[in-house]
Design a protein around this motif. Structure first.
Motif, PDB file in Angstrom:
ATOM      1  N   GLU A  58     -72.283 113.406 -56.105  1.00 14.46           N
ATOM      2  CA  GLU A  58     -70.984 113.953 -56.483  1.00 14.46           C
ATOM      3  C   GLU A  58     -70.598 115.170 -55.650  1.00 14.46           C
ATOM      4  OE1 GLU A  58     -68.670 115.675 -60.451  1.00 14.46           O
ATOM      5  OE2 GLU A  58     -70.642 114.749 -60.616  1.00 14.46           O
ATOM      6  N   GLU A  59     -71.546 116.079 -55.420  1.00 12.30           N
ATOM      7  CA  GLU A  59     -71.225 117.323 -54.728  1.00 12.30           C
ATOM      8  C   GLU A  59     -72.067 117.573 -53.491  1.00 12.30           C
ATOM      9  OE1 GLU A  59     -71.650 120.326 -57.670  1.00 12.30           O
ATOM     10  OE2 GLU A  59     -69.833 119.755 -58.768  1.00 12.30           O
ATOM     11  N   LYS A  60     -72.994 116.675 -53.195  1.00 12.82           N
ATOM     12  CA  LYS A  60     -73.883 116.906 -52.057  1.00 12.82           C
ATOM     13  C   LYS A  60     -74.325 115.588 -51.443  1.00 12.82           C
ATOM     14  CE  LYS A  60     -78.025 117.022 -54.980  1.00 12.82           C
ATOM     15  NZ  LYS A  60     -79.152 117.832 -55.467  1.00 12.82           N
ATOM     16  N   ALA A  61     -74.840 115.700 -50.233  1.00  9.13           N
ATOM     17  CA  ALA A  61     -75.428 114.559 -49.546  1.00  9.13           C
ATOM     18  C   ALA A  61     -76.914 114.823 -49.358  1.00  9.13           C
ATOM     19  CB  ALA A  61     -74.763 114.338 -48.198  1.00  9.13           C
ATOM     20  N   ILE A  62     -77.724 113.787 -49.541  1.00 11.35           N
ATOM     21  CA  ILE A  62     -79.165 113.867 -49.322  1.00 11.35           C
ATOM     22  C   ILE A  62     -79.499 112.935 -48.166  1.00 11.35           C
ATOM     23  CG2 ILE A  62     -81.453 113.511 -50.315  1.00 11.35           C
ATOM     24  CD1 ILE A  62     -80.097 113.779 -53.084  1.00 11.35           C
ATOM     25  N   ILE A  63     -80.223 113.457 -47.193  1.00  9.32           N
ATOM     26  CA  ILE A  63     -80.655 112.608 -46.084  1.00  9.32           C
ATOM     27  C   ILE A  63     -82.170 112.644 -46.009  1.00  9.32           C
ATOM     28  CG2 ILE A  63     -80.399 114.454 -44.362  1.00  9.32           C
ATOM     29  CD1 ILE A  63     -79.537 112.228 -42.367  1.00  9.32           C
ATOM     30  N   GLU A  64     -82.779 111.476 -45.938  1.00  7.51           N
ATOM     31  CA  GLU A  64     -84.229 111.341 -45.826  1.00  7.51           C
ATOM     32  C   GLU A  64     -84.511 110.450 -44.629  1.00  7.51           C
ATOM     33  OE1 GLU A  64     -85.196 111.765 -50.583  1.00  7.51           O
ATOM     34  OE2 GLU A  64     -85.456 109.822 -49.625  1.00  7.51           O
TER      35      GLU A  64
ATOM     36  N   PHE B  63     -87.395 109.251 -41.253  1.00  5.31           N
ATOM     37  CA  PHE B  63     -88.700 109.199 -40.617  1.00  5.31           C
ATOM     38  C   PHE B  63     -88.501 109.170 -39.104  1.00  5.31           C
ATOM     39  CE2 PHE B  63     -89.259 107.186 -44.694  1.00  5.31           C
ATOM     40  CZ  PHE B  63     -90.531 107.528 -45.107  1.00  5.31           C
ATOM     41  N   GLY B  64     -89.402 109.835 -38.384  1.00  2.00           N
ATOM     42  CA  GLY B  64     -89.500 109.625 -36.959  1.00  2.00           C
ATOM     43  C   GLY B  64     -90.252 108.337 -36.689  1.00  2.00           C
ATOM     44  N   LYS B  65     -90.387 107.987 -35.431  1.00  7.31           N
ATOM     45  CA  LYS B  65     -90.979 106.700 -35.060  1.00  7.31           C
ATOM     46  C   LYS B  65     -92.395 106.535 -35.590  1.00  7.31           C
ATOM     47  CE  LYS B  65     -90.250 102.935 -32.505  1.00  7.31           C
ATOM     48  NZ  LYS B  65     -89.107 102.042 -32.725  1.00  7.31           N
ATOM     49  N   LYS B  66     -93.184 107.636 -35.597  1.00 11.39           N
ATOM     50  CA  LYS B  66     -94.576 107.537 -36.005  1.00 11.39           C
ATOM     51  C   LYS B  66     -94.883 108.363 -37.245  1.00 11.39           C
ATOM     52  CE  LYS B  66     -96.229 106.652 -31.297  1.00 11.39           C
ATOM     53  NZ  LYS B  66     -97.161 107.094 -30.217  1.00 11.39           N
ATOM     54  N   GLU B  67     -93.866 108.853 -37.914  1.00  9.61           N
ATOM     55  CA  GLU B  67     -94.088 109.702 -39.072  1.00  9.61           C
ATOM     56  C   GLU B  67     -94.360 108.878 -40.320  1.00  9.61           C
ATOM     57  OE1 GLU B  67     -90.571 112.025 -39.182  1.00  9.61           O
ATOM     58  OE2 GLU B  67     -91.239 113.435 -37.661  1.00  9.61           O
ATOM     59  N   VAL B  68     -95.268 109.360 -41.165  1.00 20.13           N
ATOM     60  CA  VAL B  68     -95.596 108.694 -42.419  1.00 20.13           C
ATOM     61  C   VAL B  68     -94.775 109.280 -43.560  1.00 20.13           C
ATOM     62  CG1 VAL B  68     -97.450 108.210 -44.060  1.00 20.13           C
ATOM     63  CG2 VAL B  68     -97.925 108.188 -41.603  1.00 20.13           C
ATOM     64  N   ARG B  69     -94.525 110.571 -43.514  1.00 22.25           N
ATOM     65  CA  ARG B  69     -93.768 111.243 -44.561  1.00 22.25           C
ATOM     66  C   ARG B  69     -92.374 111.598 -44.071  1.00 22.25           C
ATOM     67  NH1 ARG B  69     -98.048 115.278 -47.639  1.00 22.25           N
ATOM     68  NH2 ARG B  69     -99.544 113.656 -48.221  1.00 22.25           N
ATOM     69  N   PRO B  70     -91.383 111.499 -44.936  1.00 24.11           N
ATOM     70  CA  PRO B  70     -90.009 111.759 -44.493  1.00 24.11           C
ATOM     71  C   PRO B  70     -89.675 113.243 -44.493  1.00 24.11           C
ATOM     72  CG  PRO B  70     -90.015 111.150 -46.799  1.00 24.11           C
ATOM     73  CD  PRO B  70     -91.440 111.057 -46.334  1.00 24.11           C
ATOM     74  N   ASP B  71     -88.698 113.599 -43.661  1.00 27.17           N
ATOM     75  CA  ASP B  71     -88.033 114.892 -43.784  1.00 27.17           C
ATOM     76  C   ASP B  71     -86.853 114.701 -44.722  1.00 27.17           C
ATOM     77  OD1 ASP B  71     -89.677 116.341 -42.034  1.00 27.17           O
ATOM     78  OD2 ASP B  71     -88.608 115.550 -40.300  1.00 27.17           O
ATOM     79  N   ILE B  72     -86.639 115.658 -45.617  1.00 26.32           N
ATOM     80  CA  ILE B  72     -85.602 115.535 -46.643  1.00 26.32           C
ATOM     81  C   ILE B  72     -84.728 116.777 -46.633  1.00 26.32           C
ATOM     82  CG2 ILE B  72     -85.148 115.178 -49.105  1.00 26.32           C
ATOM     83  CD1 ILE B  72     -88.016 114.048 -49.326  1.00 26.32           C
ATOM     84  N   PHE B  73     -83.393 116.565 -46.590  1.00 23.86           N
ATOM     85  CA  PHE B  73     -82.443 117.672 -46.617  1.00 23.86           C
ATOM     86  C   PHE B  73     -81.334 117.362 -47.610  1.00 23.86           C
ATOM     87  CE2 PHE B  73     -84.217 117.469 -42.319  1.00 23.86           C
ATOM     88  CZ  PHE B  73     -84.719 118.758 -42.177  1.00 23.86           C
ATOM     89  N   GLU B  74     -80.892 118.383 -48.330  1.00 23.30           N
ATOM     90  CA  GLU B  74     -79.748 118.264 -49.222  1.00 23.30           C
ATOM     91  C   GLU B  74     -78.693 119.272 -48.766  1.00 23.30           C
ATOM     92  OE1 GLU B  74     -80.734 118.578 -53.317  1.00 23.30           O
ATOM     93  OE2 GLU B  74     -82.410 117.158 -53.219  1.00 23.30           O
ATOM     94  N   ILE B  75     -77.474 118.795 -48.562  1.00 18.81           N
ATOM     95  CA  ILE B  75     -76.401 119.644 -48.041  1.00 18.81           C
ATOM     96  C   ILE B  75     -75.166 119.504 -48.930  1.00 18.81           C
ATOM     97  CG2 ILE B  75     -74.948 120.202 -46.054  1.00 18.81           C
ATOM     98  CD1 ILE B  75     -77.864 120.651 -45.485  1.00 18.81           C
ATOM     99  N   ASP B  76     -74.605 120.627 -49.373  1.00 20.41           N
ATOM    100  CA  ASP B  76     -73.369 120.604 -50.148  1.00 20.41           C
ATOM    101  C   ASP B  76     -72.202 120.181 -49.255  1.00 20.41           C
ATOM    102  OD1 ASP B  76     -74.710 121.460 -52.389  1.00 20.41           O
ATOM    103  OD2 ASP B  76     -74.246 123.583 -52.077  1.00 20.41           O
ATOM    104  N   TYR B  77     -71.256 119.461 -49.846  1.00 19.61           N
ATOM    105  CA  TYR B  77     -70.103 119.019 -49.072  1.00 19.61           C
ATOM    106  C   TYR B  77     -69.277 120.205 -48.566  1.00 19.61           C
ATOM    107  CZ  TYR B  77     -71.146 114.376 -50.924  1.00 19.61           C
ATOM    108  OH  TYR B  77     -71.760 113.194 -51.242  1.00 19.61           O
ATOM    109  N   GLY B  78     -69.235 121.289 -49.338  1.00 20.90           N
ATOM    110  CA  GLY B  78     -68.487 122.459 -48.903  1.00 20.90           C
ATOM    111  C   GLY B  78     -69.024 123.011 -47.597  1.00 20.90           C
ATOM    112  N   PHE B  79     -70.345 123.037 -47.468  1.00 24.99           N
ATOM    113  CA  PHE B  79     -70.954 123.505 -46.218  1.00 24.99           C
ATOM    114  C   PHE B  79     -70.595 122.575 -45.068  1.00 24.99           C
ATOM    115  CE2 PHE B  79     -74.359 123.417 -43.090  1.00 24.99           C
ATOM    116  CZ  PHE B  79     -74.506 124.766 -42.784  1.00 24.99           C
ATOM    117  N   LEU B  80     -70.683 121.266 -45.303  1.00 25.78           N
ATOM    118  CA  LEU B  80     -70.345 120.313 -44.245  1.00 25.78           C
ATOM    119  C   LEU B  80     -68.899 120.484 -43.795  1.00 25.78           C
ATOM    120  CD1 LEU B  80     -72.055 117.030 -45.529  1.00 25.78           C
ATOM    121  CD2 LEU B  80     -72.745 118.380 -43.555  1.00 25.78           C
ATOM    122  N   ASP B  81     -67.993 120.627 -44.754  1.00 24.31           N
ATOM    123  CA  ASP B  81     -66.569 120.729 -44.419  1.00 24.31           C
ATOM    124  C   ASP B  81     -66.254 122.009 -43.654  1.00 24.31           C
ATOM    125  OD1 ASP B  81     -66.072 118.320 -45.657  1.00 24.31           O
ATOM    126  OD2 ASP B  81     -65.566 119.228 -47.583  1.00 24.31           O
TER     127      ASP B  81
END
Length: 466
Positions: free
Chosen positions: A165-171, A173-191
């Protein structure tokens, strides 16, 4: 009849191309019009395409009346390709059918494709699919379209964007990574800070790519008129536009109306996580502890058991496997022991191994009328792991803390709690090493944080009383 990815989606209905195909055609149209991202080429085989189910020494396969048209379309795609279901009920308003149908990757020849197509079609007649549809209040149809799509093999990064509703979550993996990188960003910041929709072609992945992908996913959601929580699967490759592989809408969830006490007792195996699916609740149920075939490596390697994977004998002085047998409850876990053996069978008899996996989960599912599924991850590559564990009333993934994981999506749709932790399997006091099938598990979540702990140890092994 087939529908090419370049055709106008306005010419087709969900009944003609299935739910997943319908959204994919619209995503492709927006991709062409905007020029902001790619959708890997594909074609859709419509429901009712005349065919026969046949068999040979390597299993069942599909023989189409007009093999020429389909084989010609298949040969024009770069290999390998993935064969995906597109049921008319899939990715709908009231149910997504996540994990209920089969997808088969890594098809390089037309013969391989015909065997994979048979598996996809067969999954639409599965009794568990009908039971799921009844549970979700869906008047189910076996009508199945099929998507045949190029796989992106040269990506440097792949993952999922979840638009809330108010944010985007991106998860990702790199080509050889086992664990993901995870980021949450508010839409206000993106805009305000990162409104860009384009980046110059680069031969590396830059920090700005995450913001770019989130904005493009938001544009796609708006263009397709999708509301609520939406997921977009992507691949990012050097020197070209991002690839959006598919887009889907997730079902709504009911917010918690009362406050929960999330305190956990001391001195018992426990987990705490802020990675949960938003479904709130408080339950006490027996644990059904199992493992995923494709995630098993993540348990075997750090516990000194790589030799089960054909990776050589233990090194001199390496007592990790011995310590595992002495201290981990998994060492005597029925599912773990059986699946560990079957990983060796899978190398030369994949079909037989998958059938055996299904028997293991079917047996475990019958131990309890209701249970909490405790696993390393809910494996999307083995559809039986979800489809056959029909008595699960909550899910704990001890080796997967993705907010966009298959377990999170499945649980959200079923309206059950799910929590994810990416624990250290090398540590033998970790929760999954110390919980047994039959232990009473207390699990609580307020939708933002979840906890689970062993409330009472089992009195006997449920496999020995069945």
């Amino acid at each position: 009849m087939i529908v090419q990815h370049t055709e106008d989606p306005l010419k087709f209905t969900r009944e003609q191309v299935g739910g997943k195909g319908f959204n994919l055609l619209r995503l492709s149209k927006f991709s062409r019009e905007s020029g902001l991202f790619r959708v890997p080429p594909y074609f859709v085989i419509v429901p009712g395409t005349k065919s026969w189910h046949c068999g040979d020494g390597t299993g069942g396969y599909i023989k189409y009346e007009d093999d020429g048209e389909i084989e010609s379309a298949f040969e024009k795609l770069s290999k390998p390709v993935i064969v995906r279901s597109s049921s008319v009920d899939e990715d709908g308003e009231n149910a997504s059918f996540a994990g209920m149908f089969v997808s088969v990757p890594n098809n390089n020849t037309f013969k391989e494709f015909t065997h994979s197509a048979s598996r996809v079609y067969d999954s639409s007649f599965d009794e568990d699919v009908r039971n799921y549809a009844e549970k979700m209040g869906i008047d189910f149809s076996c009508s199945m379209a099929m998507i045949v799509q190029e796989q992106v093999m040269d990506h440097l990064r792949r993952g999922t964007i979840q638009l809330e509703e108010e944010k985007a979550i991106i998860e990702h993996f790199g080509k050889k990574e086992v664990r993901p990188d995870i980021f949450e960003i508010d839409y206000g910041f993106l805009d305000n800070e990162c409104p860009e929709r384009t980046m110059p072609p680069l031969d590396y992945i830059a920090g700005g790519h995450d913001y770019l992908l989130m904005n493009l996913a938001r544009d796609a959601k708006k263009a397709l008129g999708l509301e609520g929580v939406v997921q977009v699967e992507f691949c990012l490759s050097p020197k070209r536009l991002p690839d959006f592989v598919q887009i889907r809408k997730l079902p709504k969830i009911t917010a918690l109306t009362t406050e929960l006490n999330l305190d956990v007792p001391e001195g018992v195996p426990k987990l705490e996580s802020r990675i949960c699916n938003g479904v709130a609740g408080d339950i006490s149920l027996p644990a059904y502890v199992t493992v995923s075939p494709f995630g098993l490596t993540g348990i075997l390697v750090p516990t000194g058991q790589a030799f089960y994977l054909g990776l050589g004998a233990p090194r001199e002085g390496d007592d990790r496997a011995e310590q595992f047998e002495a201290k981990s409850k998994l060492a005597n876990n029925y599912d773990f022991v059986q699946i560990r053996k079957l990983k060796q069978v899978q190398r030369y008899d994949e079909h037989g191994a998958f059938q055996a996996y299904d028997q293991i989960w079917r047996k475990g599912n019958g131990l309890f009328k209701n249970y909490i599924l405790v696993c390393d991850r809910l494996d999307e590559s083995c559809d039986g792991m979800n489809k056959l564990t029909t008595n699960k009333r909550a899910i704990i993934t001890c080796g997967d803390e993705q907010k966009t994981s298959h377990a999170m999506t499945v649980a959200r749709e079923l309206g059950i709690m799910c929590m994810g932790v990416n624990g250290e399997f090398a540590e033998l006091d970790y929760f999954m090493h110390q919980v047994e099938t039959g232990d009473l598990i207390r699990m609580k979540s307020d939708g933002k944080k979840a906890v689970a702990y062993v409330e009472k140890r089992r009195e006997r092994d449920p496999y020995k009383t069945k």
